[in-house]
Design a protein around this motif. Structure first.
Motif, PDB file in Angstrom:
ATOM      1  N   ASP A 217       0.924  -1.169  -0.010  1.00  0.00           N
ATOM      2  CA  ASP A 217       0.029   0.123  -0.011  1.00  0.00           C
ATOM      3  C   ASP A 217       0.839   1.117  -0.045  1.00  0.00           C
ATOM      4  O   ASP A 217       1.408   1.746   1.135  1.00  0.00           O
ATOM      5  CB  ASP A 217      -0.936   0.004   0.988  1.00  0.00           C
ATOM      6  N   LYS A 218       1.190   1.645  -1.242  1.00  0.00           N
ATOM      7  CA  LYS A 218       2.146   3.039  -1.298  1.00  0.00           C
ATOM      8  C   LYS A 218       1.558   4.137  -0.694  1.00  0.00           C
ATOM      9  O   LYS A 218       2.316   4.852   0.123  1.00  0.00           O
ATOM     10  CB  LYS A 218       2.552   3.187  -2.800  1.00  0.00           C
ATOM     11  N   PRO A 219       0.567   4.564  -0.522  1.00  0.00           N
ATOM     12  CA  PRO A 219      -0.047   5.852   0.219  1.00  0.00           C
ATOM     13  C   PRO A 219       0.149   5.713   1.520  1.00  0.00           C
ATOM     14  O   PRO A 219       0.266   6.497   2.372  1.00  0.00           O
ATOM     15  CB  PRO A 219      -1.629   5.857  -0.055  1.00  0.00           C
ATOM     16  N   PHE A 220      -0.089   4.265   2.118  1.00  0.00           N
ATOM     17  CA  PHE A 220       0.307   3.951   3.510  1.00  0.00           C
ATOM     18  C   PHE A 220       1.664   4.001   3.948  1.00  0.00           C
ATOM     19  O   PHE A 220       2.199   4.584   4.864  1.00  0.00           O
ATOM     20  CB  PHE A 220      -0.127   2.598   3.699  1.00  0.00           C
ATOM     21  N   LEU A 221       2.513   3.705   2.987  1.00  0.00           N
ATOM     22  CA  LEU A 221       4.168   3.843   3.418  1.00  0.00           C
ATOM     23  C   LEU A 221       4.447   5.273   3.355  1.00  0.00           C
ATOM     24  O   LEU A 221       5.106   5.853   4.027  1.00  0.00           O
ATOM     25  CB  LEU A 221       4.752   3.112   2.278  1.00  0.00           C
ATOM     26  N   ILE A 222       3.806   5.986   2.523  1.00  0.00           N
ATOM     27  CA  ILE A 222       3.996   7.407   2.458  1.00  0.00           C
ATOM     28  C   ILE A 222       3.532   8.021   3.679  1.00  0.00           C
ATOM     29  O   ILE A 222       4.233   8.958   4.373  1.00  0.00           O
ATOM     30  CB  ILE A 222       3.390   8.272   1.298  1.00  0.00           C
ATOM     31  N   HIS A 223       2.257   7.629   4.149  1.00  0.00           N
ATOM     32  CA  HIS A 223       2.000   8.025   5.625  1.00  0.00           C
ATOM     33  C   HIS A 223       2.783   7.554   6.679  1.00  0.00           C
ATOM     34  O   HIS A 223       2.668   8.394   7.792  1.00  0.00           O
ATOM     35  CB  HIS A 223       0.403   7.417   5.805  1.00  0.00           C
ATOM     36  N   LEU A 286      -6.379  14.457   5.737  1.00  0.00           N
ATOM     37  CA  LEU A 286      -4.933  14.398   5.462  1.00  0.00           C
ATOM     38  C   LEU A 286      -4.473  15.765   5.335  1.00  0.00           C
ATOM     39  O   LEU A 286      -3.388  16.133   5.756  1.00  0.00           O
ATOM     40  CB  LEU A 286      -4.802  13.557   4.139  1.00  0.00           C
ATOM     41  N   MET A 287      -5.418  16.638   4.944  1.00  0.00           N
ATOM     42  CA  MET A 287      -4.950  18.061   4.869  1.00  0.00           C
ATOM     43  C   MET A 287      -4.700  18.715   6.243  1.00  0.00           C
ATOM     44  O   MET A 287      -3.889  19.414   6.579  1.00  0.00           O
ATOM     45  CB  MET A 287      -6.108  18.873   4.030  1.00  0.00           C
ATOM     46  N   VAL A 288      -5.547  18.172   7.212  1.00  0.00           N
ATOM     47  CA  VAL A 288      -5.554  18.602   8.490  1.00  0.00           C
ATOM     48  C   VAL A 288      -4.178  18.310   9.204  1.00  0.00           C
ATOM     49  O   VAL A 288      -3.490  19.010   9.734  1.00  0.00           O
ATOM     50  CB  VAL A 288      -6.599  18.425   9.375  1.00  0.00           C
ATOM     51  N   VAL A 289      -3.981  16.922   8.723  1.00  0.00           N
ATOM     52  CA  VAL A 289      -2.492  16.262   9.198  1.00  0.00           C
ATOM     53  C   VAL A 289      -1.436  17.185   8.854  1.00  0.00           C
ATOM     54  O   VAL A 289      -0.535  17.493   9.353  1.00  0.00           O
ATOM     55  CB  VAL A 289      -2.513  14.816   8.779  1.00  0.00           C
ATOM     56  N   SER A 290      -1.501  17.701   7.538  1.00  0.00           N
ATOM     57  CA  SER A 290      -0.483  18.257   6.745  1.00  0.00           C
ATOM     58  C   SER A 290      -0.143  19.677   7.637  1.00  0.00           C
ATOM     59  O   SER A 290       1.028  19.936   7.807  1.00  0.00           O
ATOM     60  CB  SER A 290      -0.550  18.548   5.386  1.00  0.00           C
ATOM     61  N   TYR A 291      -0.865  20.260   7.926  1.00  0.00           N
ATOM     62  CA  TYR A 291      -1.079  21.468   8.661  1.00  0.00           C
ATOM     63  C   TYR A 291      -0.762  21.265  10.014  1.00  0.00           C
ATOM     64  O   TYR A 291       0.089  22.189  10.465  1.00  0.00           O
ATOM     65  CB  TYR A 291      -2.447  22.279   8.607  1.00  0.00           C
ATOM     66  N   GLY A 292      -0.882  20.370  10.685  1.00  0.00           N
ATOM     67  CA  GLY A 292      -0.434  19.979  12.042  1.00  0.00           C
ATOM     68  C   GLY A 292       0.959  19.807  11.899  1.00  0.00           C
ATOM     69  O   GLY A 292       1.802  20.077  12.930  1.00  0.00           O
ATOM     70  N   VAL A 293       1.557  19.021  10.832  1.00  0.00           N
ATOM     71  CA  VAL A 293       2.858  19.014  10.758  1.00  0.00           C
ATOM     72  C   VAL A 293       3.863  20.311  10.619  1.00  0.00           C
ATOM     73  O   VAL A 293       4.855  20.475  11.490  1.00  0.00           O
ATOM     74  CB  VAL A 293       3.436  17.911   9.500  1.00  0.00           C
ATOM     75  N   PHE A 325      -3.878  18.347  15.432  1.00  0.00           N
ATOM     76  CA  PHE A 325      -4.335  18.246  13.976  1.00  0.00           C
ATOM     77  C   PHE A 325      -3.657  16.852  13.551  1.00  0.00           C
ATOM     78  O   PHE A 325      -4.305  16.383  12.450  1.00  0.00           O
ATOM     79  CB  PHE A 325      -3.541  19.125  13.404  1.00  0.00           C
ATOM     80  N   THR A 326      -2.488  16.380  14.203  1.00  0.00           N
ATOM     81  CA  THR A 326      -1.845  15.377  13.411  1.00  0.00           C
ATOM     82  C   THR A 326      -2.170  13.863  14.034  1.00  0.00           C
ATOM     83  O   THR A 326      -2.854  13.128  13.410  1.00  0.00           O
ATOM     84  CB  THR A 326      -0.345  15.546  13.696  1.00  0.00           C
ATOM     85  N   GLY A 388       8.368  17.200   6.088  1.00  0.00           N
ATOM     86  CA  GLY A 388       7.263  16.394   6.523  1.00  0.00           C
ATOM     87  C   GLY A 388       5.896  17.010   5.897  1.00  0.00           C
ATOM     88  O   GLY A 388       5.272  16.533   5.616  1.00  0.00           O
ATOM     89  N   PHE A 389       5.871  18.364   5.919  1.00  0.00           N
ATOM     90  CA  PHE A 389       4.713  18.738   5.610  1.00  0.00           C
ATOM     91  C   PHE A 389       4.600  18.911   4.193  1.00  0.00           C
ATOM     92  O   PHE A 389       3.218  18.701   3.655  1.00  0.00           O
ATOM     93  CB  PHE A 389       4.588  20.434   6.130  1.00  0.00           C
ATOM     94  N   VAL A 390       5.677  19.151   3.490  1.00  0.00           N
ATOM     95  CA  VAL A 390       5.528  18.998   1.785  1.00  0.00           C
ATOM     96  C   VAL A 390       5.199  17.534   1.541  1.00  0.00           C
ATOM     97  O   VAL A 390       4.196  17.241   0.605  1.00  0.00           O
ATOM     98  CB  VAL A 390       6.808  19.165   1.322  1.00  0.00           C
ATOM     99  N   ILE A 391       5.546  16.619   2.080  1.00  0.00           N
ATOM    100  CA  ILE A 391       5.222  14.999   1.775  1.00  0.00           C
ATOM    101  C   ILE A 391       3.662  14.721   2.214  1.00  0.00           C
ATOM    102  O   ILE A 391       3.020  14.357   1.426  1.00  0.00           O
ATOM    103  CB  ILE A 391       6.122  14.178   2.618  1.00  0.00           C
ATOM    104  N   ALA A 392       3.493  15.250   3.412  1.00  0.00           N
ATOM    105  CA  ALA A 392       1.761  14.990   3.905  1.00  0.00           C
ATOM    106  C   ALA A 392       0.980  15.845   2.961  1.00  0.00           C
ATOM    107  O   ALA A 392       0.037  15.239   2.746  1.00  0.00           O
ATOM    108  CB  ALA A 392       2.005  15.678   5.149  1.00  0.00           C
TER     109      ALA A 392
END
Length: 419
Positions: A217-223, A286-293, A325-326, A388-392
């Motif tokens: 699961d590639k998105p899972f690995l990125i996560h 996932l957008m909320v997670v990115s802002y949390g990072v 947020f994360t 981390g923010f850019v990746i998220a």
């Protein structure tokens, strides 16, 4: 006005099952007693007279044990069930916490910490899987936030009480209290919560087949990569930051603990309402997670301003926002992608990313501080958080594209069936 605000706040807790509430209470008692952990680096420096490098290595074993424990838990939770794993983990952890104080040499302490965290971190994946049984599908993310709030409420009281005990008595009392509260929490869990299985089969998600590996699961690995970075930023609160309070600001254990208490209060008050708001308004999690990072990244920049207590408060405020947020939505993403009968493995791999973060975080932080000073460490963490923010942020669009492809396949299959 106050009565209305209190009533609205308590409304967030009313629709949980009794089992979820008891789980939160048991977790609170356990975390309230876990007052050794925030002072572990300080204990090794002041009582055991370890060097920065030795402290870093001990915390590496802390992370390795966590990694092993979560892996074992994932295997056992799928085979024998989460209930037995949770009972064994907390009861045995209580015994090991009491015994840890008698290990005073570097090598024996490394072994003790390795064994302790291996057993104690078997609890986390099993507990996360338990929410699939005791929480409804609609409030599962909020149930997770409730348990997290219990954790943070425990950390709010625990460090303050621990700081007082260290000041008035000594460190040894912390180990006894930690051990006994572990046993008390699991006793409450055992009395009020009975083992039961999921009443239904979990949905099979179409991005993977049952025969696929978690790592397909590639998105899972990125996560997982985002989770790793988030964990590295988070764990330094309990290690390098606690030393920073002592060495740069000359804070006592009690004063340093107040910053962790601030973190706990804010999470207790605002995390559940934030989660409910995000879910009610269908905001992209996932957008909320990115802002949390991003918030966690910026938080460390405030530490570059030395000699100002106000900046420490701002740092902790922004770090807390990042955590709210994360963490709850990161867990939610993993749960949604878990395959049936493999929930334990998915949650274990997810939790293991935090274990790896713990290994990297403390050792890297101690080495940077020892060689280049605190400012260099804060700059490194902030830069890492920005990555981390850019990746998220990118993951948001990867998952969105994946959903579009799946919809296309469904439509294609419907037309194919009609021929």
């Amino acid at each position: 006005m106050i009565k209305k605000l209190l009533s609205n706040y308590l409304q967030h807790f009313r629709d949980f099952s009794l089992e979820v509430k008891i789980l939160a209470i048991a977790t609170f008692i356990n975390r309230c007693g876990a007052m050794v952990v925030p002072f572990l680096s300080k204990y090794m420096l002041e009582e055991l007279h370890f060097t920065y490098s030795q402290i870093g290595w001990v915390m590496v074993f802390f992370g390795v044990g966590s990694f092993i424990g979560t892996w074992i838990s994932g295997k056992l939770s799928d085979k024998i069930g989460f209930y037995k794993v949770m009972i064994f983990s907390l009861f045995t952890t209580g015994i090991l916490f009491i015994l840890l104080q008698f290990l005073t040499t570097f090598y024996s302490f490394c072994f003790g910490v390795l064994l302790l965290t291996t057993v104690s971190d078997m609890y986390r994946p099993a507990m996360l899987v338990s929410l699939d049984t005791y929480a409804t599908k609609e409030n599962r993310t909020r149930a997770l936030s409730l348990v997290r709030s219990a954790v943070n409420l425990g950390f709010m009281f625990g460090p303050v009480i621990g700081g007082i005990i260290i000041t008035v008595l000594d460190y040894n009392f912390l180990f006894y209290i930690d051990g006994l509260t572990c046993m008390l929490s699991i006793l409450i869990f055992y009395i009020y919560i009975k083992e039961k299985k999921l009443p239904y089969k979990l949905k099979v998600f179409k991005h993977l087949k049952d025969t696929n590996s978690v790592f397909d699961d590639k998105p899972f690995l990125i996560h997982l990569l985002v989770t790793l970075i988030t964990g590295i930023l988070f764990f330094q609160i309990f290690t390098t930051l606690s030393l920073y309070y002592k060495e740069v600001f000359n804070f006592s254990s009690f004063q340093g603990a107040l910053f962790l208490a601030l973190n706990g209060v804010l999470i207790l008050l605002f995390e559940l309402p934030i989660v409910k708001y995000v879910e009610t308004n269908k905001i992209n999690k996932l957008m909320v997670v990115s802002y949390g990072v991003l918030a966690m990244s910026v938080a460390y920049l405030f530490l570059l301003i030395e000699g100002n207590v106000f900046t420490l408060i701002l740092m902790m405020l922004l770090m807390t926002v990042g955590m709210m947020f994360t963490f709850p939505f990161a867990n939610s993403f993993v749960k949604k992608r878990s395959l049936k009968n493999h929930e334990g493995k998915f949650m274990a791999v997810f939790t293991m990313s935090y274990s790896i973060a713990q290994i990297i975080s403390t050792k890297t932080g101690m080495e940077i501080i020892g060689n280049y000073g605190y400012k260099a460490n804060w700059i490194f963490l902030s830069a890492l958080g920005l990555i981390g923010f850019v990746i998220a942020y990118r993951l948001v669009y990867i998952v969105k594209k994946e959903k579009e492809i799946l919809k296309g396949k469904i439509v294609q299959s419907l037309f194919a069936d009609s021929k």
